[in-house]
Design an enzyme around this catalytic site. Structure first.
Site, PDB file in Angstrom:
ATOM      1  N   TYR A  67       0.823  -1.216   0.000  1.00  0.00           N
ATOM      2  CA  TYR A  67       0.000   0.000   0.000  1.00  0.00           C
ATOM      3  C   TYR A  67       0.854   1.261   0.000  1.00  0.00           C
ATOM      4  O   TYR A  67       0.477   2.255  -0.619  1.00  0.00           O
ATOM      5  CB  TYR A  67      -1.001  -0.006   1.182  1.00  0.00           C
ATOM      6  CG  TYR A  67      -2.210  -0.865   0.849  1.00  0.00           C
ATOM      7  CD1 TYR A  67      -3.263  -0.344   0.094  1.00  0.00           C
ATOM      8  CD2 TYR A  67      -2.284  -2.190   1.238  1.00  0.00           C
ATOM      9  CE1 TYR A  67      -4.355  -1.113  -0.253  1.00  0.00           C
ATOM     10  CE2 TYR A  67      -3.380  -2.975   0.900  1.00  0.00           C
ATOM     11  CZ  TYR A  67      -4.414  -2.432   0.156  1.00  0.00           C
ATOM     12  OH  TYR A  67      -5.490  -3.206  -0.198  1.00  0.00           O
ATOM     13  N   HIS A 119     -14.778   2.674  -0.915  1.00  0.00           N
ATOM     14  CA  HIS A 119     -13.773   1.700  -0.464  1.00  0.00           C
ATOM     15  C   HIS A 119     -12.621   2.357   0.287  1.00  0.00           C
ATOM     16  O   HIS A 119     -11.521   1.814   0.349  1.00  0.00           O
ATOM     17  CB  HIS A 119     -13.258   0.884  -1.663  1.00  0.00           C
ATOM     18  CG  HIS A 119     -14.306  -0.024  -2.248  1.00  0.00           C
ATOM     19  ND1 HIS A 119     -14.259  -0.525  -3.531  1.00  0.00           N
ATOM     20  CD2 HIS A 119     -15.455  -0.517  -1.707  1.00  0.00           C
ATOM     21  CE1 HIS A 119     -15.323  -1.287  -3.760  1.00  0.00           C
ATOM     22  NE2 HIS A 119     -16.073  -1.288  -2.671  1.00  0.00           N
ATOM     23  N   CYS A 157      -2.300   3.093  21.164  1.00  0.00           N
ATOM     24  CA  CYS A 157      -2.245   1.757  21.783  1.00  0.00           C
ATOM     25  C   CYS A 157      -1.077   0.902  21.294  1.00  0.00           C
ATOM     26  O   CYS A 157      -0.965  -0.253  21.677  1.00  0.00           O
ATOM     27  CB  CYS A 157      -3.567   1.020  21.544  1.00  0.00           C
ATOM     28  SG  CYS A 157      -3.705   0.295  19.890  1.00  0.00           S
TER      29      CYS A 157
HETATM   30  C1  BJW Z   1     -11.157   1.459 -18.313  1.00  0.00           C
HETATM   31  C2  BJW Z   1      -9.981   1.989 -18.792  1.00  0.00           C
HETATM   32  C3  BJW Z   1     -10.058   3.273 -19.299  1.00  0.00           C
HETATM   33  C4  BJW Z   1      -9.516   0.047 -18.073  1.00  0.00           C
HETATM   34  N1  BJW Z   1     -11.221   3.929 -19.302  1.00  0.00           N
HETATM   35  N2  BJW Z   1     -12.305   2.121 -18.335  1.00  0.00           N
HETATM   36  C5  BJW Z   1     -22.485 -10.597  -3.548  1.00  0.00           C
HETATM   37  C6  BJW Z   1     -22.158 -11.556  -4.487  1.00  0.00           C
HETATM   38  C7  BJW Z   1     -20.876 -12.114  -4.516  1.00  0.00           C
HETATM   39  C8  BJW Z   1     -19.893 -11.724  -3.595  1.00  0.00           C
HETATM   40  C9  BJW Z   1     -20.221 -10.776  -2.677  1.00  0.00           C
HETATM   41  C10 BJW Z   1     -21.503 -10.229  -2.651  1.00  0.00           C
HETATM   42  N3  BJW Z   1     -21.526  -9.309  -1.659  1.00  0.00           N
HETATM   43  C11 BJW Z   1     -20.321  -9.267  -1.066  1.00  0.00           C
HETATM   44  C12 BJW Z   1     -19.498 -10.163  -1.661  1.00  0.00           C
HETATM   45  C13 BJW Z   1     -18.073 -10.436  -1.298  1.00  0.00           C
HETATM   46  C14 BJW Z   1     -17.117  -9.405  -1.833  1.00  0.00           C
HETATM   47  C15 BJW Z   1     -17.219  -9.378  -3.350  1.00  0.00           C
HETATM   48  O1  BJW Z   1     -17.840  -8.554  -3.967  1.00  0.00           O
HETATM   49  N4  BJW Z   1     -16.528 -10.305  -3.987  1.00  0.00           N
HETATM   50  C16 BJW Z   1     -16.505 -10.379  -5.454  1.00  0.00           C
HETATM   51  C17 BJW Z   1     -15.079 -10.379  -5.953  1.00  0.00           C
HETATM   52  C18 BJW Z   1     -17.265 -11.599  -5.898  1.00  0.00           C
HETATM   53  N5  BJW Z   1     -17.390  -8.069  -1.255  1.00  0.00           N
HETATM   54  C19 BJW Z   1     -16.879  -7.694  -0.099  1.00  0.00           C
HETATM   55  O2  BJW Z   1     -16.179  -8.458   0.561  1.00  0.00           O
HETATM   56  C20 BJW Z   1     -17.256  -6.319   0.426  1.00  0.00           C
HETATM   57  N6  BJW Z   1     -17.645  -6.403   1.788  1.00  0.00           N
HETATM   58  C21 BJW Z   1     -18.752  -7.013   2.164  1.00  0.00           C
HETATM   59  O3  BJW Z   1     -19.565  -7.470   1.389  1.00  0.00           O
HETATM   60  O4  BJW Z   1     -18.898  -7.044   3.529  1.00  0.00           O
HETATM   61  C22 BJW Z   1     -20.032  -7.698   4.094  1.00  0.00           C
HETATM   62  C23 BJW Z   1     -20.089  -7.281   5.522  1.00  0.00           C
HETATM   63  C24 BJW Z   1     -21.205  -6.615   5.988  1.00  0.00           C
HETATM   64  C25 BJW Z   1     -21.259  -6.224   7.325  1.00  0.00           C
HETATM   65  C26 BJW Z   1     -20.185  -6.501   8.184  1.00  0.00           C
HETATM   66  C27 BJW Z   1     -19.060  -7.137   7.709  1.00  0.00           C
HETATM   67  C28 BJW Z   1     -19.011  -7.521   6.354  1.00  0.00           C
HETATM   68  C29 BJW Z   1     -16.052  -5.397   0.433  1.00  0.00           C
HETATM   69  C30 BJW Z   1     -15.494  -5.126  -0.908  1.00  0.00           C
HETATM   70  C31 BJW Z   1     -14.241  -4.231  -0.772  1.00  0.00           C
HETATM   71  C32 BJW Z   1     -13.510  -4.142  -2.083  1.00  0.00           C
HETATM   72  N7  BJW Z   1     -12.249  -3.512  -1.875  1.00  0.00           N
HETATM   73  C33 BJW Z   1     -11.351  -3.339  -3.002  1.00  0.00           C
HETATM   74  C34 BJW Z   1      -9.916  -3.109  -2.446  1.00  0.00           C
HETATM   75  C35 BJW Z   1      -9.740  -1.693  -1.934  1.00  0.00           C
HETATM   76  C36 BJW Z   1      -8.342  -1.438  -1.504  1.00  0.00           C
HETATM   77  C37 BJW Z   1      -7.341  -1.589  -2.615  1.00  0.00           C
HETATM   78  O5  BJW Z   1      -7.437  -0.933  -3.660  1.00  0.00           O
HETATM   79  O6  BJW Z   1      -6.412  -2.391  -2.440  1.00  0.00           O
HETATM   80  O7  BJW Z   1     -11.762  -2.259  -3.828  1.00  0.00           O
HETATM   81  S1  BJW Z   1     -11.349  -4.719  -4.138  1.00  0.00           S
HETATM   82  C38 BJW Z   1     -11.132  -3.773  -5.592  1.00  0.00           C
HETATM   83  O8  BJW Z   1     -12.276  -3.931  -6.456  1.00  0.00           O
HETATM   84  C39 BJW Z   1     -11.119  -2.304  -5.133  1.00  0.00           C
HETATM   85  C40 BJW Z   1     -11.976  -1.660  -6.177  1.00  0.00           C
HETATM   86  O9  BJW Z   1     -12.520  -0.455  -5.696  1.00  0.00           O
HETATM   87  C41 BJW Z   1     -13.015  -2.713  -6.473  1.00  0.00           C
HETATM   88  C42 BJW Z   1     -13.707  -2.553  -7.789  1.00  0.00           C
HETATM   89  O10 BJW Z   1     -12.802  -2.682  -8.849  1.00  0.00           O
HETATM   90  P1  BJW Z   1     -12.961  -1.770 -10.122  1.00  0.00           P
HETATM   91  O11 BJW Z   1     -12.832  -0.356  -9.752  1.00  0.00           O
HETATM   92  O12 BJW Z   1     -14.177  -2.176 -10.859  1.00  0.00           O
HETATM   93  O13 BJW Z   1     -11.627  -2.133 -10.930  1.00  0.00           O
HETATM   94  P2  BJW Z   1     -11.267  -3.390 -11.829  1.00  0.00           P
HETATM   95  O14 BJW Z   1      -9.790  -3.472 -11.865  1.00  0.00           O
HETATM   96  O15 BJW Z   1     -12.017  -4.595 -11.437  1.00  0.00           O
HETATM   97  O16 BJW Z   1     -11.837  -2.996 -13.266  1.00  0.00           O
HETATM   98  C43 BJW Z   1     -11.328  -1.920 -14.006  1.00  0.00           C
HETATM   99  C44 BJW Z   1     -12.253  -1.645 -15.157  1.00  0.00           C
HETATM  100  O17 BJW Z   1     -11.775  -0.496 -15.836  1.00  0.00           O
HETATM  101  C45 BJW Z   1     -12.310  -2.778 -16.204  1.00  0.00           C
HETATM  102  O18 BJW Z   1     -13.673  -3.028 -16.535  1.00  0.00           O
HETATM  103  C46 BJW Z   1     -11.567  -2.197 -17.405  1.00  0.00           C
HETATM  104  O19 BJW Z   1     -12.087  -2.662 -18.655  1.00  0.00           O
HETATM  105  C47 BJW Z   1     -11.841  -0.735 -17.230  1.00  0.00           C
HETATM  106  N8  BJW Z   1     -10.858   0.147 -17.849  1.00  0.00           N
HETATM  107  N9  BJW Z   1      -8.994   1.024 -18.629  1.00  0.00           N
HETATM  108  C48 BJW Z   1     -12.337   3.293 -18.831  1.00  0.00           C
HETATM  109  N10 BJW Z   1      -8.945   3.861 -19.812  1.00  0.00           N
HETATM  110 ZN    ZN Z   2      -4.475   1.888  18.400  1.00  0.00          ZN
END
Ligand code: BJW
Ligand code: ZN
Length: 251
Positions: A67, A119, A157
């Site tokens: 990170y 996020h 802490c």
């Molecule tokens: C372009 C381009 C250009 C390229 N122009 N476009 C329901 C169903 C199934 C699973 C789940 C569900 N609900 C929950 C889940 C589990 C899980 C989940 O979703 N898993 C899936 C993988 C299946 N979700 C979670 O765990 C979430 N929490 C949760 O549900 O908690 C429940 C709970 C409730 C109460 C108490 C306790 C718990 C949390 C999800 C957190 C996600 N975090 C991340 C990491 C952040 C930190 C970091 O960056 O390291 O967030 S994961 C990662 O994915 C990051 C992003 O924000 C997120 C989305 O990704 P994004 O932005 O879509 O990027 P990419 O890389 O996937 O795609 C890029 C796109 O850009 C592509 O389409 C390209 O084509 C395009 N592109 N160039 C325009 N020039």
């Molecule tokens: Zn602390």
């Protein structure tokens, strides 16, 4: 072109707009998308495994090093015309909400007033034990590619400080999710940009808007699971397509 004109007309006529962004909007600034985030020496790891509380517990130095490396990369790049076009939408359509999944600060630096970060942020570390906010470590230049770094200790802490992002299995910040749900349920147009639409509950936001009667416009060079709900699909890069849509909507 026909699709671009249709998108521009929908935007120009909308009373309430939501811009929903993912990693693709920052790609052309030089920030790798989440699924491409492990470049260089980080390539041997898997992003989906590193972005978990378990990974931090098992190997805090590895996760903190990753990170810190990403934070330095973001600090060294600039917003691109895609981020600037989003800020322009906010100026032209005053009831615009920007909801981002991104942990970078490029929307803010392009002039977006108050993007909602679903996020979290690379710039808001906190204690992993007591939650106390921690200062950003002083910059010592970009950490080496692939280098482990011990996380700082909490001043309250002594627990290990963690990045202020939302990992898999963690709840999204309650007020951010509430703001996003309220905006999506009440908008006429939702513009989804550069997201794979795979990660929930964020991926529910454009779907909720569509169910509530909004027109969804999608900007992405690749097909995504959101294609079927989009009224207009603009296949292209955000930094090219978004300025063109804004120019056509508000000539
Ligand atoms: C372009 C381009 C250009 C390229 N122009 N476009 C329901 C169903 C199934 C699973 C789940 C569900 N609900 C929950 C889940 C589990 C899980 C989940 O979703 N898993 C899936 C993988 C299946 N979700 C979670 O765990 C979430 N929490 C949760 O549900 O908690 C429940 C709970 C409730 C109460 C108490 C306790 C718990 C949390 C999800 C957190 C996600 N975090 C991340 C990491 C952040 C930190 C970091 O960056 O390291 O967030 S994961 C990662 O994915 C990051 C992003 O924000 C997120 C989305 O990704 P994004 O932005 O879509 O990027 P990419 O890389 O996937 O795609 C890029 C796109 O850009 C592509 O389409 C390209 O084509 C395009 N592109 N160039 C325009 N020039
Ligand atoms: Zn602390």
């Amino acid at each position: 072109m026909e699709h671009l004109a249709q998108a521009a007309k929908l935007l120009a006529q909308a009373q309430r707009v939501v811009v929903f962004t993912g990693a693709g909007i920052s790609a052309e600034s030089g920030v790798p998308t989440f699924r491409d985030a492990l470049t260089g020496l980080w390539e041997r790891f898997d992003a989906q495994s590193l972005a978990t509380p378990q990974a931090f517990q098992d190997d805090p130095d590895l996760v903190w090093g990753w990170y810190e490396w990403r934070r330095h990369r973001v600090t060294s790049v600039r917003p691109n015309p895609g981020h600037e076009a989003v800020a322009a939408v906010e100026r032209h359509a005053p009831h615009t909400a920007v909801i981002t999944q991104n942990v970078d600060d490029l929307h803010e630096r392009a002039g977006s007033a108050q993007p909602v970060h679903l996020h979290g942020s690379l710039f808001a570390p906190r204690c992993s034990l007591c939650g106390f906010p921690a200062p950003l470590p002083a910059s010592e230049g970009e950490p080496d590619d692939g280098r482990r770094l011990p996380p700082p200790a909490c001043t309250r802490c002594s627990g290990p400080v963690r990045p202020g992002v939302v990992w898999f299995g963690e709840a999204l910040p309650e007020s951010a999710l509430e703001d996003a749900v309220r905006a999506a349920a009440g908008c006429d147009v939702l513009l989804t940009v550069g997201t794979s639409g795979l990660v929930y509950p964020a991926a529910e936001i454009p779907r909720l808007a569509a169910r509530s009667g909004a027109a969804v416009i999608q900007v992405n060079p690749q097909p995504t699971p959101l294609d079927p709900i989009a009224r207009v699909n603009l296949h292209g890069a955000a930094a090219t397509v978004l300025p063109a849509v804004v120019a056509a909507a508000w000539p």
